[in-house]
Design an enzyme around this catalytic site. Structure first.
Site, PDB file in Angstrom:
ATOM      1  N   ASP A   1       1.015  -1.111   0.043  1.00 29.33           N
ATOM      2  CA  ASP A   1       0.055   0.230  -0.121  1.00 29.33           C
ATOM      3  C   ASP A   1       0.919   1.224   0.055  1.00 29.33           C
ATOM      4  O   ASP A   1       1.888   1.208   0.405  1.00 29.33           O
ATOM      5  CB  ASP A   1      -0.802  -0.151   1.281  1.00 29.33           C
ATOM      6  CG  ASP A   1      -2.032   1.024   1.040  1.00 29.33           C
ATOM      7  OD1 ASP A   1      -2.429   1.583  -0.106  1.00 29.33           O
ATOM      8  OD2 ASP A   1      -2.767   1.154   2.206  1.00 29.33           O
TER       9      ASP A   1
ATOM     10  N   ASN B   1     -10.939  -2.410  -5.636  1.00 33.63           N
ATOM     11  CA  ASN B   1     -10.206  -1.360  -6.071  1.00 33.63           C
ATOM     12  C   ASN B   1     -10.742  -1.293  -7.738  1.00 33.63           C
ATOM     13  O   ASN B   1     -10.490  -0.356  -8.416  1.00 33.63           O
ATOM     14  CB  ASN B   1      -8.603  -2.026  -6.650  1.00 33.63           C
ATOM     15  CG  ASN B   1      -7.871  -1.924  -5.329  1.00 33.63           C
ATOM     16  OD1 ASN B   1      -6.751  -2.750  -5.266  1.00 33.63           O
ATOM     17  ND2 ASN B   1      -8.155  -0.922  -4.353  1.00 33.63           N
TER      18      ASN B   1
END
Ligand code: IPE
Ligand code: IPE
Ligand code: MG
Length: 257
Positions: free
Chosen positions: A31, A79
């Protein structure tokens, strides 16, 4: 290759890490690519591009230090909700990297596997994925698992549907459903649960990653953004891991006496 792994890890493993308690399986939530890029005044996609190098370096390091499986979260089922150009860039990036790196993966005896709902990915990427998994399936080195279009809840629901169908068809009895049978129906079947999950960029959540598998996995969070994650950072994560007392709900040996 195993003897070579042992030899390499003996040579390269930092002296403050204990060989006998190196995790078997490491998972990583990569991330912070977007924030890494934004800080430098670049578009987010530059962060994703840089992130590929960080992953390649981590894979090599895991192999050098005797870790048997690495699972990386590349794209979650959530996502898809990002802007179309970012999603399209990522899909193209996965395909390009896979094509470019396959020969090297073969040379290093890496076994590639994608976990997630692969049917939801663009067809050309699905083809590249199938080819790379097929081609590396007999490799005996590190297991490199890439979670793409992966969601822990979806994975569990998928397993439930498969099992329910088997019960309906009379192939199994409802009392046959146990941990093992359930695990055999997850995308990660055949892999051990992660011993250590690393998340970069400071967020302290699972974001739908390996919900079942992380029941007793150790979690390590670093503020470093993914593109800057390197061997030194990984070394720190392993040092922290080796200090943990993994009790699995029992008492540790000293207290248990
Ligand atoms: C992780 O980095 C990569 C993917 C989710 C594909 P992000 O893109 O989430 O980066 P941040 O969290 O916005 O900085
Ligand atoms: C998790 O990161 C998914 C991947 C790294 C592929 P996200 O950036 O999508 O997670 P949230 O939105 O911060 O929870
Ligand atoms: Mg993020």
């Amino acid at each position: 290759m195993l003897t070579m792994n042992v030899k390499q890890s003996l040579i390269e493993l930092p002296s403050d890490l204990q060989q006998q308690s190196i995790p078997n399986h490491v998972a990583v939530i990569m991330d912070g690519n977007g924030r890494w890029a934004k800080r430098r005044g670049f578009p987010r996609i530059v962060g994703h591009q840089k992130g590929v190098d960080a992953l390649k370096n981590l894979l090599r390091c895991c192999d050098d230090w005797g870790i048997q499986s690495l699972t990386a979260y590349a794209f979650s089922t959530e996502n898809w909700g990002r802007p179309t150009n970012e999603v399209e860039f990522l899909m193209t990036l996965f395909e390009r990297v896979l094509r470019r790196e396959l020969a090297q993966m073969m040379a290093e005896d890496v076994q590639i596997r994608f976990v997630g709902d692969l049917t939801g990915l663009p067809e050309s990427l699905q083809k590249e994925i199938a080819y790379s998994m097929e081609k590396t399936s007999n490799n005996k080195g590190i297991k490199f698992n890439i979670a793409t279009n992966y969601g822990g809840r979806q994975e569990i629901l998928h397993a439930c549907r498969v099992i329910a169908n088997q019960v309906k068809q009379g192939k199994i009895d409802i009392n046959d459903i146990d941990d093992r049978l359930f695990e055999n129906n997850l995308y990660t079947h055949g892999l051990t649960s992660p011993d250590l999950l690393i998340r970069t960029s400071g967020e302290m959540r699972l974001s739908n990653f390996l919900l079942w598998q992380m029941a007793y996995g150790e979690i390590y969070v670093t503020d470093t953004f993914w593109p800057d994650f390197n061997r030194q950072e990984f070394h720190q994560a392993l040092l922290s891991y080796q200090k943990r007392d993994r009790r699995f709900g029992k008492l540790n040996q000293e207290n248990g006496k």
